[in-house]
Structure formats: structure tokens, C-alpha cells
Design a protein around this motif. Structure first.
Motif, PDB file in Angstrom:
ATOM      1  N   LEU A 223     -19.911  12.080 -28.418  1.00  0.00           N
ATOM      2  CA  LEU A 223     -18.567  11.952 -28.975  1.00  0.00           C
ATOM      3  C   LEU A 223     -18.428  10.582 -29.632  1.00  0.00           C
ATOM      4  CD1 LEU A 223     -16.486  13.577 -26.100  1.00  0.00           C
ATOM      5  CD2 LEU A 223     -17.497  14.655 -28.102  1.00  0.00           C
ATOM      6  N   PRO A 224     -17.503  10.460 -30.590  1.00  0.00           N
ATOM      7  CA  PRO A 224     -17.351   9.189 -31.301  1.00  0.00           C
ATOM      8  C   PRO A 224     -16.891   8.047 -30.379  1.00  0.00           C
ATOM      9  CG  PRO A 224     -15.760  10.821 -32.092  1.00  0.00           C
ATOM     10  CD  PRO A 224     -16.631  11.501 -31.103  1.00  0.00           C
ATOM     11  N   GLN A 225     -17.469   6.874 -30.596  1.00  0.00           N
ATOM     12  CA  GLN A 225     -17.129   5.692 -29.806  1.00  0.00           C
ATOM     13  C   GLN A 225     -15.668   5.269 -29.993  1.00  0.00           C
ATOM     14  OE1 GLN A 225     -19.333   3.462 -27.723  1.00  0.00           O
ATOM     15  NE2 GLN A 225     -20.044   5.553 -27.591  1.00  0.00           N
ATOM     16  N   ASP A 226     -15.085   5.645 -31.123  1.00  0.00           N
ATOM     17  CA  ASP A 226     -13.696   5.249 -31.383  1.00  0.00           C
ATOM     18  C   ASP A 226     -12.703   6.329 -30.961  1.00  0.00           C
ATOM     19  OD1 ASP A 226     -14.234   7.138 -33.313  1.00  0.00           O
ATOM     20  OD2 ASP A 226     -13.482   5.956 -34.989  1.00  0.00           O
ATOM     21  N   ALA A 227     -13.115   7.190 -30.029  1.00  0.00           N
ATOM     22  CA  ALA A 227     -12.206   8.226 -29.522  1.00  0.00           C
ATOM     23  C   ALA A 227     -10.918   7.573 -29.015  1.00  0.00           C
ATOM     24  CB  ALA A 227     -12.889   8.999 -28.399  1.00  0.00           C
ATOM     25  N   ILE A 228      -9.837   8.312 -29.093  1.00  0.00           N
ATOM     26  CA  ILE A 228      -8.538   7.791 -28.663  1.00  0.00           C
ATOM     27  C   ILE A 228      -8.424   7.864 -27.146  1.00  0.00           C
ATOM     28  CG2 ILE A 228      -6.034   8.178 -28.759  1.00  0.00           C
ATOM     29  CD1 ILE A 228      -6.646   9.477 -31.595  1.00  0.00           C
ATOM     30  N   ILE A 229      -8.155   6.721 -26.544  1.00  0.00           N
ATOM     31  CA  ILE A 229      -7.874   6.669 -25.111  1.00  0.00           C
ATOM     32  C   ILE A 229      -6.473   6.077 -24.999  1.00  0.00           C
ATOM     33  CG2 ILE A 229      -8.528   5.730 -22.864  1.00  0.00           C
ATOM     34  CD1 ILE A 229     -11.423   5.515 -23.926  1.00  0.00           C
ATOM     35  N   ALA A 230      -5.496   6.932 -24.770  1.00  0.00           N
ATOM     36  CA  ALA A 230      -4.099   6.476 -24.745  1.00  0.00           C
ATOM     37  C   ALA A 230      -3.859   5.538 -23.562  1.00  0.00           C
ATOM     38  CB  ALA A 230      -3.164   7.675 -24.665  1.00  0.00           C
ATOM     39  N   GLU A 231      -3.233   4.412 -23.862  1.00  0.00           N
ATOM     40  CA  GLU A 231      -2.895   3.440 -22.821  1.00  0.00           C
ATOM     41  C   GLU A 231      -2.114   4.102 -21.690  1.00  0.00           C
ATOM     42  OE1 GLU A 231       0.002  -0.452 -22.394  1.00  0.00           O
ATOM     43  OE2 GLU A 231      -0.957  -0.112 -24.333  1.00  0.00           O
ATOM     44  N   GLU A 232      -1.196   5.008 -22.051  1.00  0.00           N
ATOM     45  CA  GLU A 232      -0.352   5.683 -21.049  1.00  0.00           C
ATOM     46  C   GLU A 232      -1.182   6.502 -20.067  1.00  0.00           C
ATOM     47  OE1 GLU A 232       0.301   6.164 -24.521  1.00  0.00           O
ATOM     48  OE2 GLU A 232       1.510   4.339 -24.341  1.00  0.00           O
ATOM     49  N   LYS A 233      -2.296   7.086 -20.546  1.00  0.00           N
ATOM     50  CA  LYS A 233      -3.155   7.881 -19.642  1.00  0.00           C
ATOM     51  C   LYS A 233      -3.675   7.004 -18.517  1.00  0.00           C
ATOM     52  CE  LYS A 233      -4.105  12.043 -21.465  1.00  0.00           C
ATOM     53  NZ  LYS A 233      -3.616  13.247 -20.966  1.00  0.00           N
ATOM     54  N   LEU A 234      -3.982   5.747 -18.850  1.00  0.00           N
ATOM     55  CA  LEU A 234      -4.529   4.833 -17.855  1.00  0.00           C
ATOM     56  C   LEU A 234      -3.418   4.191 -17.030  1.00  0.00           C
ATOM     57  CD1 LEU A 234      -7.190   3.095 -20.147  1.00  0.00           C
ATOM     58  CD2 LEU A 234      -7.477   5.112 -18.712  1.00  0.00           C
ATOM     59  N   THR A 235      -2.374   3.701 -17.700  1.00  0.00           N
ATOM     60  CA  THR A 235      -1.354   2.905 -17.007  1.00  0.00           C
ATOM     61  C   THR A 235      -0.254   3.727 -16.343  1.00  0.00           C
ATOM     62  OG1 THR A 235      -0.064   2.638 -19.038  1.00  0.00           O
ATOM     63  CG2 THR A 235      -1.708   0.944 -18.562  1.00  0.00           C
ATOM     64  N   LYS A 236      -0.055   4.962 -16.782  1.00  0.00           N
ATOM     65  CA  LYS A 236       1.023   5.761 -16.201  1.00  0.00           C
ATOM     66  C   LYS A 236       0.514   7.007 -15.473  1.00  0.00           C
ATOM     67  CE  LYS A 236       4.814   4.322 -19.151  1.00  0.00           C
ATOM     68  NZ  LYS A 236       4.204   3.166 -19.760  1.00  0.00           N
ATOM     69  N   TYR A 237      -0.810   7.173 -15.452  1.00  0.00           N
ATOM     70  CA  TYR A 237      -1.358   8.365 -14.801  1.00  0.00           C
ATOM     71  C   TYR A 237      -2.536   8.008 -13.888  1.00  0.00           C
ATOM     72  CZ  TYR A 237      -3.729  12.858 -14.309  1.00  0.00           C
ATOM     73  OH  TYR A 237      -4.365  13.962 -13.803  1.00  0.00           O
ATOM     74  N   LEU A 238      -3.641   7.546 -14.462  1.00  0.00           N
ATOM     75  CA  LEU A 238      -4.849   7.344 -13.655  1.00  0.00           C
ATOM     76  C   LEU A 238      -4.737   6.205 -12.650  1.00  0.00           C
ATOM     77  CD1 LEU A 238      -7.699   7.866 -16.266  1.00  0.00           C
ATOM     78  CD2 LEU A 238      -6.994   9.414 -14.453  1.00  0.00           C
ATOM     79  N   LEU A 239      -4.069   5.118 -13.030  1.00  0.00           N
ATOM     80  CA  LEU A 239      -4.070   3.923 -12.181  1.00  0.00           C
ATOM     81  C   LEU A 239      -2.803   3.744 -11.350  1.00  0.00           C
ATOM     82  CD1 LEU A 239      -5.878   1.500 -14.648  1.00  0.00           C
ATOM     83  CD2 LEU A 239      -6.811   2.512 -12.561  1.00  0.00           C
ATOM     84  N   VAL A 240      -1.952   4.746 -11.321  1.00  0.00           N
ATOM     85  CA  VAL A 240      -0.760   4.663 -10.462  1.00  0.00           C
ATOM     86  C   VAL A 240      -0.854   5.726  -9.374  1.00  0.00           C
ATOM     87  CG1 VAL A 240       0.793   3.660 -12.172  1.00  0.00           C
ATOM     88  CG2 VAL A 240       0.594   6.119 -12.041  1.00  0.00           C
ATOM     89  N   PRO A 241      -0.463   5.373  -8.151  1.00  0.00           N
ATOM     90  CA  PRO A 241      -0.494   6.366  -7.065  1.00  0.00           C
ATOM     91  C   PRO A 241       0.419   7.544  -7.382  1.00  0.00           C
ATOM     92  CG  PRO A 241      -0.167   4.145  -6.210  1.00  0.00           C
ATOM     93  CD  PRO A 241      -0.017   4.068  -7.707  1.00  0.00           C
ATOM     94  N   LEU A 242      -0.108   8.741  -7.243  1.00  0.00           N
ATOM     95  CA  LEU A 242       0.678   9.952  -7.500  1.00  0.00           C
ATOM     96  C   LEU A 242       0.657  10.822  -6.251  1.00  0.00           C
ATOM     97  CD1 LEU A 242      -0.790  10.852 -11.018  1.00  0.00           C
ATOM     98  CD2 LEU A 242       1.441   9.848 -10.548  1.00  0.00           C
TER      99      LEU A 242
END
Length: 110
Positions: free
Chosen positions: A4-23
């Protein structure tokens, strides 16, 4: 297998509001914390996904109305040196490639 392309979009929200917050459900923050990733260093997680995961071959898993889904199974070496086995899911359309999610790879040889 494809890359896959190295410049793929990684949304900041996916990391800061989903993956790295306790759910309450499907929490990934504790898993990522084992490798030293927290909200405070989310940019490092993004960099590591680009350099350690996007450099691995991707396998097509399904075609949806939104685009082609890919899976990359890899080992992520965290900022504290701990290695965690992960599966990342990506969506590719004719214009873009986007990060969808990351989950622990429970089937990996640990």
C-alpha cells in the motif's frame, strides 16, 4: 500480495479519539500501552505504522461498496522496545488509501 502507498491517510482522530483512549467496548488503548503508545505520543504511533506496517505486504480481504479492503499482519516494535503483533485494516479507493483500524493479532506466534 501488494504494497500500500506510504502516504496512506491515517486520520488523527482514529488514533486520538479511538485507538489510544480507553473504551468500554473493543478497547485497544491497553494493548497499545504495552508498547508504550499513549495519547501524549500519538504522532509516534502514526510514524511507526507508516514505517513498520506500511512497508509490509498487504493482502486483499474483500471488496465493498466503499472500496477494496486490505489487511496487513505485522509486528509493531513500540517506543519502549516491546513488540506487539497487530493486524491493520486499510480501505483503498481509486483515489485514496485510508487506515481503518488496528487490532491485536491473537493468532500470531508470540
Amino acid at each position: 500480495m501488494a504494497f500500500l502507498p506510504q502516504d496512506a491517510i491515517i486520520a488523527e482522530e482514529k488514533l486520538t479519539k479511538y485507538l489510544l483512549v480507553p473504551l468500554p467496548k473493543d478497547d485497544k488503548s491497553n494493548f497499545l500501552a504495552k508498547a508504550g503508545y499513549t495519547l501524549e505520543n500519538w504522532q509516534q504511533l502514526e510514524r511507526d505504522i507508516r514505517t513498520q506496517i506500511l512497508t509490509q505486504p498487504a493482502e486483499e480481504i474483500e471488496t465493498t461498496r466503499y472500496g477494496q479492503k486490505y489487511l496487513i499482519r505485522a509486528c509493531l516494535r513500540g517506543i519502549n522496545g516491546v513488540e506487539i503483533n497487530i493486524i491493520t485494516i486499510w480501505m483503498m479507493t481509486k483515489d485514496t488509501t485510508k487506515f481503518v483500524t488496528l487490532v491485536p493479532d491473537t493468532g500470531a506466534n508470540s
